[in-house]
Design a protein around this motif. Structure first.
Motif, PDB file in Angstrom:
ATOM      1  N   LEU A  39       6.620   9.575   6.947  1.00 15.44           N
ATOM      2  CA  LEU A  39       6.092  11.042   6.655  1.00 15.44           C
ATOM      3  C   LEU A  39       5.394  10.880   5.263  1.00 15.44           C
ATOM      4  N   ASN A  40       4.238  10.735   5.039  1.00 16.35           N
ATOM      5  CA  ASN A  40       3.911  11.078   3.613  1.00 16.35           C
ATOM      6  C   ASN A  40       3.369  12.286   3.297  1.00 16.35           C
ATOM      7  N   VAL A  41       3.539  12.867   2.062  1.00 17.13           N
ATOM      8  CA  VAL A  41       3.290  14.305   1.824  1.00 17.13           C
ATOM      9  C   VAL A  41       2.159  13.996   0.782  1.00 17.13           C
ATOM     10  N   ALA A  42       0.958  14.739   1.372  1.00 19.82           N
ATOM     11  CA  ALA A  42      -0.142  14.630   0.681  1.00 19.82           C
ATOM     12  C   ALA A  42      -0.228  16.293   0.276  1.00 19.82           C
ATOM     13  N   SER A  43      -1.381  16.793   0.422  1.00 22.18           N
ATOM     14  CA  SER A  43      -1.880  18.315   0.218  1.00 22.18           C
ATOM     15  C   SER A  43      -3.057  18.680   0.905  1.00 22.18           C
ATOM     16  N   VAL A  44      -3.111  20.048   1.028  1.00 21.70           N
ATOM     17  CA  VAL A  44      -4.801  20.424   1.492  1.00 21.70           C
ATOM     18  C   VAL A  44      -5.524  19.959   0.299  1.00 21.70           C
ATOM     19  N   ALA A  45      -5.379  19.815  -0.846  1.00 16.18           N
ATOM     20  CA  ALA A  45      -5.962  19.262  -1.999  1.00 16.18           C
ATOM     21  C   ALA A  45      -6.763  18.134  -1.411  1.00 16.18           C
ATOM     22  N   ALA A  46      -5.933  17.321  -0.682  1.00 16.39           N
ATOM     23  CA  ALA A  46      -6.597  15.934  -0.404  1.00 16.39           C
ATOM     24  C   ALA A  46      -8.005  15.729   0.230  1.00 16.39           C
ATOM     25  N   PHE A  47      -8.347  17.034   0.938  1.00 20.87           N
ATOM     26  CA  PHE A  47      -9.614  17.293   1.498  1.00 20.87           C
ATOM     27  C   PHE A  47     -10.817  17.768   0.484  1.00 20.87           C
ATOM     28  N   TYR A  48     -10.490  17.817  -0.839  1.00 22.08           N
ATOM     29  CA  TYR A  48     -11.425  18.322  -1.911  1.00 22.08           C
ATOM     30  C   TYR A  48     -11.582  17.447  -3.008  1.00 22.08           C
ATOM     31  N   PRO A  49     -12.502  17.589  -3.814  1.00 21.28           N
ATOM     32  CA  PRO A  49     -12.615  17.140  -5.295  1.00 21.28           C
ATOM     33  C   PRO A  49     -11.994  18.162  -5.943  1.00 21.28           C
ATOM     34  N   GLY A  50     -11.321  17.910  -7.194  1.00 23.53           N
ATOM     35  CA  GLY A  50     -10.440  19.039  -7.591  1.00 23.53           C
ATOM     36  C   GLY A  50     -10.548  18.822  -9.392  1.00 23.53           C
ATOM     37  N   PRO A  51     -11.806  19.095  -9.737  1.00 27.34           N
ATOM     38  CA  PRO A  51     -11.951  19.756 -11.088  1.00 27.34           C
ATOM     39  C   PRO A  51     -10.990  20.481 -11.709  1.00 27.34           C
ATOM     40  N   TRP A  52     -10.413  19.913 -13.031  1.00 27.20           N
ATOM     41  CA  TRP A  52      -9.219  20.476 -13.569  1.00 27.20           C
ATOM     42  C   TRP A  52      -8.028  20.443 -13.090  1.00 27.20           C
ATOM     43  N   MET A  53      -8.007  19.458 -11.995  1.00 28.91           N
ATOM     44  CA  MET A  53      -6.839  18.893 -11.697  1.00 28.91           C
ATOM     45  C   MET A  53      -7.051  17.403 -10.885  1.00 28.91           C
ATOM     46  N   SER A  54      -8.176  16.851 -11.492  1.00 27.77           N
ATOM     47  CA  SER A  54      -8.833  15.545 -10.794  1.00 27.77           C
ATOM     48  C   SER A  54      -7.858  14.625 -10.637  1.00 27.77           C
ATOM     49  N   THR A  55      -7.033  14.366 -11.196  1.00 27.08           N
ATOM     50  CA  THR A  55      -5.962  13.078 -10.964  1.00 27.08           C
ATOM     51  C   THR A  55      -5.044  13.474  -9.835  1.00 27.08           C
ATOM     52  N   TYR A  88      -5.577  15.926  -7.392  1.00 28.92           N
ATOM     53  CA  TYR A  88      -6.394  15.807  -6.064  1.00 28.92           C
ATOM     54  C   TYR A  88      -6.647  14.632  -5.597  1.00 28.92           C
ATOM     55  N   ALA A  89      -7.200  13.601  -6.555  1.00 22.19           N
ATOM     56  CA  ALA A  89      -7.557  12.379  -6.056  1.00 22.19           C
ATOM     57  C   ALA A  89      -6.203  11.467  -5.543  1.00 22.19           C
ATOM     58  N   SER A  90      -5.020  11.822  -6.217  1.00 20.54           N
ATOM     59  CA  SER A  90      -4.049  10.978  -6.011  1.00 20.54           C
ATOM     60  C   SER A  90      -3.751  11.546  -4.335  1.00 20.54           C
ATOM     61  N   LYS A  91      -3.771  12.721  -4.124  1.00 27.20           N
ATOM     62  CA  LYS A  91      -3.466  13.192  -2.804  1.00 27.20           C
ATOM     63  C   LYS A  91      -4.549  12.631  -1.698  1.00 27.20           C
ATOM     64  N   ALA A  92      -5.791  12.813  -1.946  1.00 28.03           N
ATOM     65  CA  ALA A  92      -6.819  12.109  -1.098  1.00 28.03           C
ATOM     66  C   ALA A  92      -6.390  10.615  -0.851  1.00 28.03           C
ATOM     67  N   TYR A  93      -5.725   9.926  -1.719  1.00 33.40           N
ATOM     68  CA  TYR A  93      -5.430   8.391  -1.484  1.00 33.40           C
ATOM     69  C   TYR A  93      -4.462   8.491  -0.520  1.00 33.40           C
ATOM     70  N   VAL A  94      -3.343   9.506  -0.772  1.00 33.03           N
ATOM     71  CA  VAL A  94      -2.197   9.439   0.144  1.00 33.03           C
ATOM     72  C   VAL A  94      -2.675   9.866   1.741  1.00 33.03           C
ATOM     73  N   LEU A  95      -3.661  10.603   1.852  1.00 31.82           N
ATOM     74  CA  LEU A  95      -4.169  10.993   3.254  1.00 31.82           C
ATOM     75  C   LEU A  95      -4.837   9.985   3.900  1.00 31.82           C
ATOM     76  N   HIS A  96      -5.692   9.306   2.927  1.00 31.98           N
ATOM     77  CA  HIS A  96      -6.532   8.223   3.700  1.00 31.98           C
ATOM     78  C   HIS A  96      -5.820   6.878   3.961  1.00 31.98           C
ATOM     79  N   PHE A  97      -4.827   6.560   2.811  1.00 35.47           N
ATOM     80  CA  PHE A  97      -4.087   5.314   3.177  1.00 35.47           C
ATOM     81  C   PHE A  97      -3.008   5.668   4.412  1.00 35.47           C
ATOM     82  N   SER A  98      -2.476   6.841   4.519  1.00 37.48           N
ATOM     83  CA  SER A  98      -1.641   7.222   5.679  1.00 37.48           C
ATOM     84  C   SER A  98      -2.308   6.810   7.030  1.00 37.48           C
TER      85      SER A  98
END
Length: 262
Positions: A135-151, A153-163
């Motif tokens: 079980l990898n923990v990502a975030s709802v943020a994984a579904f969005y680009p995230g200006p002002w939290m860019s790194t 949001y991108a890290s959670k997008a990685y977790v979602l797609h990798f999983s």
């Protein structure tokens, strides 16, 4: 051979709540986090409450050499890990160029590299033993680009797609892979990311770590691929597909900037 669920980021928040939810179901645990004193207290409490064996290891997953030592210890030991929960994570908030680079690097090391390395090492062990679950923990943020939290949001997008990719690959090895995508949760994350928590305290979006963990464990038992606790959070994840990308960037950036330090 005794089986254990290994949980990273287990000293607080969702990681701690998942540890309690699994212990309540009779699972033996191996808890990993940076704070040794907290882990020792938690291990004793869970053992007394639920009668399970709870081991712990203090390890900074952002330090590759310490992670290597921990993985070597697991490889040479006799304890079988049949459930890996990658919950450790770091967040930063504010303009990317204004961030301290070492903090950004630590985020990438923990959120992406350590998670991937644990999946590789323990995924191989599970495959050799005939099965297991991740079980990898990502975030709802994984579904969005995230200006002002860019790194983050991108890290959670990685977790979602990798999983999701790993789930398909490991089916033949009887290793099940799921990804948890919680929305805003009442944890220390916002404080650590230096976000303005005053604006979040009364938000209807906030769930408790216990609510998230209970939903996650039940979904894990059903082998769900993507686990999103909360109806509103599921709508948020779905709605990311509906709007144009430029508008999505604008909206998320506007929201994030309101919570970031000035």
């Amino acid at each position: 051979m005794t089986r254990y669920a290994l949980i990273t980021g287990a000293s607080s928040g969702i990681g701690l709540a998942l540890a309690e939810a699994l212990a309540r179901r009779g699972r033996n645990l191996l808890l990993v986090a940076r704070q040794r004193d907290q882990l020792e207290t938690i291990a004793l409490e869970l053992t007394q409450r639920f009668g399970v064996e709870v081991l712990f290891r203090a390890c900074d997953l952002g330090e590759p050499l310490r992670l290597s030592g921990f993985l070597l210890e697991l490889e040479e030991g006799e304890r079988q890990i049949d459930l890996l929960v990658n919950c450790a994570g770091i967040g930063t908030c504010g303009p990317f160029l204004a961030q301290d680079w070492m903090t950004e690097q630590d985020l990438i090391e923990v959120n992406i590299l350590a998670l991937t390395r644990l999946c590789h090492a323990l995924g191989n062990s599970m495959a050799l033993l005939g099965g297991g679950q991740i079980l990898n923990v990502a975030s709802v943020a994984a579904f969005y680009p995230g200006p002002w939290m860019s790194t983050y949001y991108a890290s959670k997008a990685y977790v979602l797609h990798f999983s999701e990719g790993l789930r398909e690959e490991l089916k033949k090895c009887a290793v099940k892979v799921s990804v948890l995508c919680p929305g805003p949760t009442r944890t220390g994350f916002f404080r650590t990311a230096q976000m303005d928590t005053k604006k979040l305290n009364d938000s209807r979006l906030l769930m408790s770590p216990e609510e998230v963990a209970l939903y996650a464990v039940r979904a894990l038992e059903k082998n769900r691929a993507i686990i999103i606790p909360g109806r509103l959070n599921r709508w948020m994840a779905f709605s990311s597909r509906l709007g144009s990308r430029w508008l999505t960037r604008k909206i998320v950036g506007y929201v994030n900037r309101a919570y970031c330090p000035r």
